[in-house]
Design a protein around this motif. Sequence first.
Motif, short mmCIF file in Angstrom:
data_model
loop_
_atom_site.label_atom_id
_atom_site.label_comp_id
_atom_site.label_asym_id
_atom_site.label_seq_id
_atom_site.Cartn_x
_atom_site.Cartn_y
_atom_site.Cartn_z
N LEU A 266 0.80 -1.22 0.00
CA LEU A 266 0.00 0.00 0.00
C LEU A 266 0.84 1.27 0.00
N GLN A 267 2.16 1.19 0.25
CA GLN A 267 3.01 2.38 0.29
C GLN A 267 3.05 3.03 -1.10
N PRO A 268 2.83 4.37 -1.21
CA PRO A 268 2.85 5.03 -2.53
C PRO A 268 4.21 4.90 -3.19
N SER A 269 4.19 4.78 -4.52
CA SER A 269 5.43 4.59 -5.28
C SER A 269 5.39 5.44 -6.53
N VAL A 270 6.54 5.59 -7.12
CA VAL A 270 6.67 6.39 -8.33
C VAL A 270 7.64 5.69 -9.26
N SER A 271 7.38 5.82 -10.55
CA SER A 271 8.23 5.16 -11.53
C SER A 271 9.54 5.91 -11.69
N ARG A 272 10.64 5.17 -11.73
CA ARG A 272 11.97 5.78 -11.87
C ARG A 272 12.09 6.53 -13.19
N SER A 273 11.44 6.03 -14.25
CA SER A 273 11.57 6.65 -15.57
C SER A 273 10.88 8.02 -15.65
N LEU B 116 12.34 7.87 -1.68
CA LEU B 116 12.37 9.32 -1.69
C LEU B 116 11.76 9.84 -0.40
N GLU B 117 12.33 10.91 0.12
CA GLU B 117 11.73 11.54 1.29
C GLU B 117 11.56 13.04 1.01
N ARG B 118 10.44 13.59 1.53
CA ARG B 118 10.18 15.01 1.34
C ARG B 118 11.04 15.81 2.32
N ARG B 119 11.60 16.91 1.80
CA ARG B 119 12.48 17.73 2.62
C ARG B 119 12.24 19.21 2.32
N GLU B 120 12.28 20.02 3.36
CA GLU B 120 12.13 21.47 3.17
C GLU B 120 13.48 22.05 2.75
N VAL B 121 13.44 22.75 1.61
CA VAL B 121 14.67 23.31 1.04
C VAL B 121 14.42 24.80 0.74
N GLU B 122 15.39 25.64 1.13
CA GLU B 122 15.29 27.06 0.83
C GLU B 122 16.16 27.37 -0.38
N LEU B 123 15.56 28.01 -1.40
CA LEU B 123 16.25 28.33 -2.64
C LEU B 123 16.38 29.84 -2.80
N GLY B 124 17.44 30.25 -3.52
CA GLY B 124 17.70 31.68 -3.70
C GLY B 124 17.67 32.11 -5.16
N GLU B 125 18.77 32.70 -5.62
CA GLU B 125 18.84 33.23 -6.98
C GLU B 125 18.91 32.08 -7.99
N SER B 126 18.78 32.44 -9.27
CA SER B 126 18.76 31.41 -10.31
C SER B 126 19.29 31.96 -11.61
N ASN B 127 19.51 31.07 -12.58
CA ASN B 127 19.71 31.42 -13.98
C ASN B 127 19.01 30.36 -14.82
N LYS C 99 1.68 15.47 -3.66
CA LYS C 99 1.64 16.51 -2.62
C LYS C 99 1.05 15.93 -1.33
N GLY C 100 1.71 16.16 -0.24
CA GLY C 100 1.25 15.64 1.05
C GLY C 100 1.89 14.34 1.44
N LYS C 101 2.59 13.65 0.51
CA LYS C 101 3.29 12.41 0.83
C LYS C 101 4.67 12.75 1.38
N SER C 102 5.03 12.09 2.44
CA SER C 102 6.35 12.34 3.03
C SER C 102 7.41 11.37 2.54
N ASP C 103 6.97 10.18 2.11
CA ASP C 103 7.91 9.16 1.61
C ASP C 103 7.31 8.52 0.37
N LEU C 104 8.18 8.18 -0.55
CA LEU C 104 7.76 7.50 -1.77
C LEU C 104 8.73 6.37 -2.07
N LYS C 105 8.17 5.31 -2.64
CA LYS C 105 8.99 4.19 -3.06
C LYS C 105 9.23 4.31 -4.56
N ILE C 106 10.45 4.03 -4.98
CA ILE C 106 10.80 4.09 -6.40
C ILE C 106 10.68 2.67 -6.96
#
Length: 415
Positions: free
Chosen positions: A39-46, A371-382, A407-414
């Motif tokens: 039952l654990q949510p998963s996502v395709s590697r491709s 995969l695990e969800r993580r909070e990341v702070e981003l700045g400038e870009s190109n 959205k809302g999932k904290s862990d995903l299986k590949i």
Amino acid sequence: MDRTIPEEVQRKKRRRRMMMWSGGGVGFFALVIVGAMALQPSVSRSSLSVSTADVGTLQISINAAGTVAPAYEEIINSPLDTRVVEVYKKPGDSVKAGQPLLKLDLQTASTDYNKLLDEEQMRQHQMKQLEINNETKLKDLAMQIRVSEMKLNRMAVELRNEQFLDSLGAGTPDKVRQVELNYKVSKLEHEQLCQQYANEQKVMAAEEQVKALDLSIFRKGVAEMKRTLEEAQVFAPRDGVLTFLNDQIGVRVAKGEQLATVADLSRFQVKGTIADSYIDRVSQGAEAIVKVGDALCKGVVNHVVPTSEDGTIGFTVQLEKTDNGNLRSGLKVDVHVIYGVKDNVLRIANDTYYLGAGKYELFVMTDDNHLERREVELGESNWDYVEVISGLKPGDRVVVSDMNAYKGKSDLKIK
């Protein structure tokens, strides 16, 4: 009569029941674990796009919308109110400099031009007439001055004679005073004529200058009319492609209305627009990258519109290679204007997930299967990279593709 069951037999039965219950419990828990894993949510590697965080240089840029336009484009407007009589080309045709494009109705304009030429001749004759009249008048005054001068000389002789006779006693003082008075009156009349001659010269010179200036202004109007008639003969101003042509025969066109547009489609520039709040980041001479599909074209900002319109400002990018085969007039492109550089920056690939500086919830690979969800702070870009301020370290593998479905999932299986 009931028989007592031996203690040994009872112990064996109890051990058998305990083993059965233990085996059933283990099997149940195994089923629960297997079910939970299923039952654990998963996502395709491709389906994943993964970027590895690394440290490097970041050229900071601001993103703007752009449109490819010809490097040279000339609009031909109608110089007068007229109508289209004949059409020699059609939109999309290649033209050479001097080739006729349209024929306009110039009958009325030609008639007006001929009237102006006639009026110019009349003004020239009036100018000549004024010069002759002035010359005649001055000659008359000059003759009067000569006559007055001769009379004055004769009276001067008479005055000397009377004075001589009076000194000999042959004349009278009254006679001398009368001749002297006549001499003074003639002298004043002579001076008056001389002054009148000088004044008339100045007045006539001023009149001739005014008349000459009026004629010059009129001639400029005639020349302007002639130029208008020449421009009404619609020719291609240079080699190029006819991108627009008013080809409706008989249609009336007003003065200043667009008749045709000739563009050089072998060279291009990019016209960009950006919110006016970023005006301090776009300046003339700034480097720019134009993204055309997967190709990147280098360029330089060569013009910035000084005024804002509807909250945006416009600017033009001159491309290093204006003959790029991917460029097409009217093509929508992304323009990245570089306004700074940062060294030793932790960065990840730029993609659709990035919407500006701030905090994001991104999925990071903990191993090859999770995969695990993580909070990341981003700045400038190109156009290639995004600056990572916190939440990641060099070597982390981050999913940069669209993950809104999880959205809302904290862990995903590949898988």
